[in-house]
Motif scaffolding. Structure first.
Motif, PDB file in Angstrom:
ATOM      1  N   ALA A   2       0.808  -1.227   0.206  1.00 48.86           N
ATOM      2  CA  ALA A   2       0.043  -0.102   0.006  1.00 48.86           C
ATOM      3  C   ALA A   2       1.022   1.318   0.145  1.00 48.86           C
ATOM      4  N   LEU A   3       1.236   1.758  -1.188  1.00 49.82           N
ATOM      5  CA  LEU A   3       1.911   2.970  -1.464  1.00 49.82           C
ATOM      6  C   LEU A   3       1.213   4.033  -1.260  1.00 49.82           C
ATOM      7  N   THR A   4       1.584   5.204  -0.517  1.00 55.36           N
ATOM      8  CA  THR A   4       0.966   6.562  -0.468  1.00 55.36           C
ATOM      9  C   THR A   4       1.867   7.695  -0.878  1.00 55.36           C
ATOM     10  N   PHE A   5       1.497   8.840  -1.252  1.00 55.15           N
ATOM     11  CA  PHE A   5       2.449   9.879  -1.549  1.00 55.15           C
ATOM     12  C   PHE A   5       2.456  11.045  -0.841  1.00 55.15           C
ATOM     13  N   ILE A   6       3.494  11.609  -0.421  1.00 58.10           N
ATOM     14  CA  ILE A   6       3.301  12.845   0.187  1.00 58.10           C
ATOM     15  C   ILE A   6       3.675  13.958  -1.045  1.00 58.10           C
ATOM     16  N   ILE A   7       2.474  14.815  -1.603  1.00 56.84           N
ATOM     17  CA  ILE A   7       2.540  15.397  -2.662  1.00 56.84           C
ATOM     18  C   ILE A   7       2.998  16.939  -2.197  1.00 56.84           C
ATOM     19  N   ASP A   8       3.932  17.476  -2.900  1.00 57.00           N
ATOM     20  CA  ASP A   8       4.161  18.858  -2.612  1.00 57.00           C
ATOM     21  C   ASP A   8       4.909  19.542  -3.703  1.00 57.00           C
ATOM     22  N   GLU A   9       5.304  20.898  -3.496  1.00 56.18           N
ATOM     23  CA  GLU A   9       6.049  21.449  -4.892  1.00 56.18           C
ATOM     24  C   GLU A   9       7.332  21.970  -4.318  1.00 56.18           C
ATOM     25  N   GLY A  10       8.245  22.322  -5.078  1.00 58.18           N
ATOM     26  CA  GLY A  10       9.593  22.778  -4.801  1.00 58.18           C
ATOM     27  C   GLY A  10      10.135  23.474  -5.915  1.00 58.18           C
ATOM     28  N   GLN A  23       5.531   6.849   0.336  1.00 56.10           N
ATOM     29  CA  GLN A  23       5.304   6.348   1.879  1.00 56.10           C
ATOM     30  C   GLN A  23       4.694   4.908   1.814  1.00 56.10           C
ATOM     31  N   CYS A  24       4.927   4.098   2.750  1.00 49.30           N
ATOM     32  CA  CYS A  24       4.506   2.686   2.770  1.00 49.30           C
ATOM     33  C   CYS A  24       4.174   2.214   4.255  1.00 49.30           C
ATOM     34  N   GLU A  25       3.602   1.148   4.285  1.00 49.70           N
ATOM     35  CA  GLU A  25       3.203   0.646   5.639  1.00 49.70           C
ATOM     36  C   GLU A  25       4.519   0.247   6.436  1.00 49.70           C
ATOM     37  N   TYR A  26       4.528   0.123   7.633  1.00 48.30           N
ATOM     38  CA  TYR A  26       5.595  -0.020   8.592  1.00 48.30           C
ATOM     39  C   TYR A  26       6.165  -1.445   8.129  1.00 48.30           C
ATOM     40  N   GLY A  27       7.410  -1.731   7.916  1.00 49.94           N
ATOM     41  CA  GLY A  27       8.009  -2.907   7.659  1.00 49.94           C
ATOM     42  C   GLY A  27       8.029  -3.311   6.047  1.00 49.94           C
TER      43      GLY A  27
END
Length: 81
Positions: A2-10, A23-27
């Motif tokens: 289960a991948l999620t993402f922190i979306i931002d700008e730079g 980001q993924c689940e612990y482990g």
């Protein structure tokens, strides 16, 4: 996985980039190199020295993927969710 993402700008040399930090689940392990391979196949290679080069289409740096085009970020998110 289960991948999620922190979306931002730079900013890189004043240009806006859209960032995705996986980001993924612990482990679980983030398939970083598999993701880079997919991006290279779709959008071309990143700069060989792997540091910020003005005008590059994308980068992998600072635990994030940096995309110059918002559409590239969207395709990336769709592929890995």
């Amino acid at each position: 996985m289960a991948l999620t993402f922190i979306i931002d700008e730079g900013r890189v040399y004043g240009a806006r980039y859209y960032t995705a930090q996986p980001q993924c689940e612990y482990g679980e392990t983030i398939p970083w190199y598999t993701m880079e391979d997919w991006i290279e196949e779709m959008f071309g290679s990143q700069p060989k020295d792997r540091v910020f080069t003005p005008g590059a289409r994308w980068y992998a740096n600072s635990s994030r993927f940096w995309f110059r085009n918002k559409e590239d970020l969207e395709w990336f998110i769709l592929r890995w969710q």
